[in-house]
Design a protein around this motif. Structure first.
Motif, PDB file in Angstrom:
ATOM      1  N   HIS A  98     -11.880  -5.603   0.825  1.00  0.00           N
ATOM      2  CA  HIS A  98     -11.153  -4.627   1.639  1.00  0.00           C
ATOM      3  C   HIS A  98     -10.983  -3.331   0.863  1.00  0.00           C
ATOM      4  N   GLU A  99     -11.156  -2.211   1.547  1.00  0.00           N
ATOM      5  CA  GLU A  99     -11.087  -0.906   0.893  1.00  0.00           C
ATOM      6  C   GLU A  99      -9.676  -0.537   0.446  1.00  0.00           C
ATOM      7  N   ARG A 100      -8.662  -1.112   1.073  1.00  0.00           N
ATOM      8  CA  ARG A 100      -7.280  -0.707   0.794  1.00  0.00           C
ATOM      9  C   ARG A 100      -6.490  -1.779   0.059  1.00  0.00           C
ATOM     10  N   GLN A 153      -5.993  -5.215  -2.226  1.00  0.00           N
ATOM     11  CA  GLN A 153      -6.579  -6.141  -3.178  1.00  0.00           C
ATOM     12  C   GLN A 153      -6.443  -7.575  -2.672  1.00  0.00           C
ATOM     13  N   HIS A 195     -10.728 -10.047   1.604  1.00  0.00           N
ATOM     14  CA  HIS A 195     -12.109  -9.819   2.013  1.00  0.00           C
ATOM     15  C   HIS A 195     -12.157  -9.543   3.508  1.00  0.00           C
ATOM     16  N   HIS A 231       0.863  -1.179   0.000  1.00  0.00           N
ATOM     17  CA  HIS A 231       0.000   0.000   0.000  1.00  0.00           C
ATOM     18  C   HIS A 231       0.897   1.226   0.000  1.00  0.00           C
ATOM     19  N   ARG A 261     -17.148  -8.147   2.583  1.00  0.00           N
ATOM     20  CA  ARG A 261     -16.964  -7.135   1.537  1.00  0.00           C
ATOM     21  C   ARG A 261     -15.501  -7.143   1.131  1.00  0.00           C
TER      22      ARG A 261
END
Length: 280
Positions: A244-246, A248, A251, A189, A242
């Motif tokens: 993960h927002e950050r 790849q 989940h 990230h 869902r």
């Protein structure tokens, strides 16, 4: 300075209290009778013995498992507060140890969690406490039979400690089934390397147990902790997943139990994909 029995017995260990004489001096006016409880433990202050003396209050917590309520007396300087948690309001239990840093957290359906720090060398009494709590809040039905086709989950050498914990758990509770294995992931990230350690989820009709590290995301080489999160299934009101927002290829499973929300990152697969709400 005159010694006392409490000071003579003081150390980093968690002791069981079986009678009134074993209660720490600070808590003796609480009216708590150890003989009327399933289990009573006293948790010492995090100080070295050479820095203690007989005039000090030496125990930060007194934990008492009754018939319907978990009572925790919590030291505040020279006095104490009281937390009472009915067994039917326990949403989750999490125990983790990193070297000598132990943390037991009781999550409730009603509000803030209660965290009790302890010396990691005293893990056996904490495991006994969790066993007793589970015995009183789980349904009375016996667990299912052992799986004759059970195989060990595959994890890398960095996470062999999780596999050892899994084997111990299954040996104690052979009715548990392997539900999901999340393999170690190396993520990036913004040019920063992040590791998502492995985790193992087992369960039956009554409960999920998750074997994992204390932190779901760590820096490289931070593999010195072991953790277990216990979730009574009857208390789960909302369960979904869902992306993960950050990161790849990760989940996040969200478990909602009253006022408690826990998030469990996993590698995508059938287990988490079945929990993602349909786009339709």
């Amino acid at each position: 300075m005159r010694s006392t029995a409490e000071f003579d017995a003081f150390g980093p260990w968690i002791d069981e209290v079986t009678d009134v004489d074993g209660l720490p001096r600070l808590y003796r006016d609480a009216g708590l009778d150890p003989l009327a409880h399933r289990l009573v433990l006293k948790v010492p202050r995090d100080i070295e013995r050479r820095n203690a003396n007989p005039h000090m209050h030496l125990y930060d917590y007194l934990i008492a498992v009754g018939d319907e309520i978990l009572t925790v007396l919590i030291r505040h300087e020279d006095t104490y507060g009281t937390a009472r948690i009915p067994f039917d309001r326990i949403a989750a239990i999490r125990d983790s140890v990193r070297l000598l840093n132990g943390q037991l957290t009781i999550h409730t359906l009603d509000g803030p969690a209660l965290t009790i720090p302890y010396n990691g060398s005293a893990g056996a009494p904490v495991r006994d406490l969790i066993r007793v709590l589970r015995e009183v809040y789980l349904p009375a039905a016996p667990p299912g039979p052992a799986d004759p086709y059970r195989v060990d989950p595959h994890v890398g050498p960095e996470d062999i400690g999780l596999l050892t914990d899994y084997r111990r758990l299954i040996d104690r509770e052979p009715g548990m089934r392997l539900l999901n294995v999340s393999y170690r992931q190396h993520l990036r990230h913004r040019m920063r390397l992040v590791v998502m350690p492995a985790s193992i989820i087992v369960g039956d009709d009554r409960e999920w147990q998750i074997i994992h590290r204390r932190d779901w995301f760590t820096g490289p080489g931070d593999d010195l902790s072991l953790a277990r999160t216990v979730l009574p299934r009857a208390r789960i009101g909302n369960l979904r997943a869902r992306p993960h927002e950050r990161y790849q290829h990760v989940h996040v499973i969200t478990v909602g139990s009253g006022a408690t929300t826990l998030e469990i990152p996993v590698v995508p697969g059938p287990f988490s994909e079945a929990l993602i709400p349909s786009a339709g």
